[in-house]
Design a protein around this motif. Structure first.
Motif, PDB file in Angstrom:
ATOM      1  N   UNK A 140      -0.644  24.951  -3.301  1.00 19.08           N
ATOM      2  CA  UNK A 140      -0.931  24.501  -1.940  1.00 19.08           C
ATOM      3  C   UNK A 140      -1.791  23.236  -1.941  1.00 19.08           C
ATOM      4  N   UNK A 141      -2.742  23.170  -2.862  1.00 22.69           N
ATOM      5  CA  UNK A 141      -3.595  21.979  -2.958  1.00 22.69           C
ATOM      6  C   UNK A 141      -2.782  20.783  -3.454  1.00 22.69           C
ATOM      7  N   UNK A 142      -1.888  21.016  -4.372  1.00 22.92           N
ATOM      8  CA  UNK A 142      -1.015  19.940  -4.882  1.00 22.92           C
ATOM      9  C   UNK A 142      -0.171  19.373  -3.744  1.00 22.92           C
ATOM     10  N   UNK A 143       0.406  20.252  -2.926  1.00 29.78           N
ATOM     11  CA  UNK A 143       1.325  19.826  -1.859  1.00 29.78           C
ATOM     12  C   UNK A 143       0.679  18.919  -0.821  1.00 29.78           C
ATOM     13  N   UNK A 144      -0.621  19.064  -0.598  1.00 31.42           N
ATOM     14  CA  UNK A 144      -1.247  18.242   0.450  1.00 31.42           C
ATOM     15  C   UNK A 144      -1.460  16.791   0.016  1.00 31.42           C
ATOM     16  N   UNK A 145      -1.275  16.504  -1.250  1.00 29.26           N
ATOM     17  CA  UNK A 145      -1.467  15.134  -1.745  1.00 29.26           C
ATOM     18  C   UNK A 145      -0.175  14.320  -1.591  1.00 29.26           C
ATOM     19  N   UNK A 146       0.225  14.175  -0.354  1.00 27.41           N
ATOM     20  CA  UNK A 146       1.442  13.445   0.003  1.00 27.41           C
ATOM     21  C   UNK A 146       1.184  11.938  -0.065  1.00 27.41           C
ATOM     22  N   UNK A 147       2.239  11.136  -0.076  1.00 26.60           N
ATOM     23  CA  UNK A 147       2.032   9.686  -0.022  1.00 26.60           C
ATOM     24  C   UNK A 147       1.213   9.250   1.201  1.00 26.60           C
TER      25      UNK A 147
ATOM     26  N   UNK B 116       0.815  -1.218   0.000  1.00 32.69           N
ATOM     27  CA  UNK B 116       0.000   0.000   0.000  1.00 32.69           C
ATOM     28  C   UNK B 116       0.851   1.272   0.000  1.00 32.69           C
ATOM     29  N   UNK B 117       1.993   1.234   0.660  1.00 33.41           N
ATOM     30  CA  UNK B 117       2.847   2.425   0.669  1.00 33.41           C
ATOM     31  C   UNK B 117       3.398   2.714  -0.726  1.00 33.41           C
ATOM     32  N   UNK B 118       3.740   1.681  -1.460  1.00 33.97           N
ATOM     33  CA  UNK B 118       4.199   1.857  -2.840  1.00 33.97           C
ATOM     34  C   UNK B 118       3.072   2.402  -3.710  1.00 33.97           C
ATOM     35  N   UNK B 119       1.873   1.853  -3.528  1.00 33.15           N
ATOM     36  CA  UNK B 119       0.719   2.333  -4.297  1.00 33.15           C
ATOM     37  C   UNK B 119       0.429   3.792  -3.973  1.00 33.15           C
ATOM     38  N   UNK B 120       0.520   4.153  -2.701  1.00 35.83           N
ATOM     39  CA  UNK B 120       0.254   5.528  -2.285  1.00 35.83           C
ATOM     40  C   UNK B 120       1.287   6.496  -2.866  1.00 35.83           C
ATOM     41  N   UNK B 121       2.529   6.068  -2.938  1.00 38.86           N
ATOM     42  CA  UNK B 121       3.568   6.930  -3.512  1.00 38.86           C
ATOM     43  C   UNK B 121       3.296   7.148  -5.010  1.00 38.86           C
ATOM     44  N   UNK B 122       2.953   6.082  -5.715  1.00 43.04           N
ATOM     45  CA  UNK B 122       2.618   6.210  -7.138  1.00 43.04           C
ATOM     46  C   UNK B 122       1.438   7.167  -7.304  1.00 43.04           C
ATOM     47  N   UNK B 123       0.407   6.959  -6.492  1.00 48.08           N
ATOM     48  CA  UNK B 123      -0.783   7.803  -6.592  1.00 48.08           C
ATOM     49  C   UNK B 123      -0.430   9.259  -6.308  1.00 48.08           C
TER      50      UNK B 123
END
Length: 107
Positions: free
Chosen positions: A34-41, A12-19
Motif C-alpha cells: 500500500x505504501x509503494x502504491x502511493x508513490x505515483x508519478x 518534470x513529469x519525466x523526472x517524476x515518472x523516473x522517480x
C-alpha cells in the motif's frame, strides 16, 4: 549521447515518472504494498516541486532522447539518485553520481 539537464517545467513529469518507477522498485522489498502504491508519478512530481522550493537542485539524465535517471543535490548532499530499473547496469547511475559529486565540489 548522454545529457544531464536541470529539472524544470519542460521535463518534470519525466523526472517524476523516473522517480516513481525507480523508487517503487528499490523499496518493494522493504515497504508494504500500500505504501509503494502511493508513490505515483503525480505524487513524486509534487515531491520534486517541494524539493526545488526548499533549495534542492534536481537533474535528469537523458540517454539519447530517453530520460533514464534523476539526481538531486542540496548544499553538498546528494539526496536522490534513481535510474529506471530497465536502464540499470549501463553506467547511468555512475554518470549521475560523478556529475553530482562535481556539483558538490563547486559549493
Amino acid at each position: 549521447m548522454i545529457l544531464i539537464k536541470k529539472v524544470d517545467k519542460s521535463n518534470i513529469k519525466e523526472a517524476a515518472k523516473i522517480h516513481s518507477v525507480s523508487w517503487q522498485k528499490s523499496h518493494s522489498d522493504i515497504c508494504n504494498a500500500d505504501f509503494i502504491k502511493i508513490h505515483t508519478p503525480e505524487r513524486q512530481e509534487q515531491y520534486i516541486v517541494n524539493k526545488l522550493r526548499s533549495g534542492s537542485e534536481f537533474y535528469i539524465l537523458f540517454a539519447g532522447e530517453k530520460p533514464v535517471g534523476v539526481v538531486s543535490i542540496k548544499d553538498n548532499i546528494i539526496e536522490d539518485l534513481y535510474v529506471l530499473p530497465d536502464e540499470q547496469n549501463k553506467g547511468y547511475g555512475s554518470k549521475l553520481l560523478v556529475f553530482a559529486m562535481k556539483k558538490c565540489d563547486k559549493k
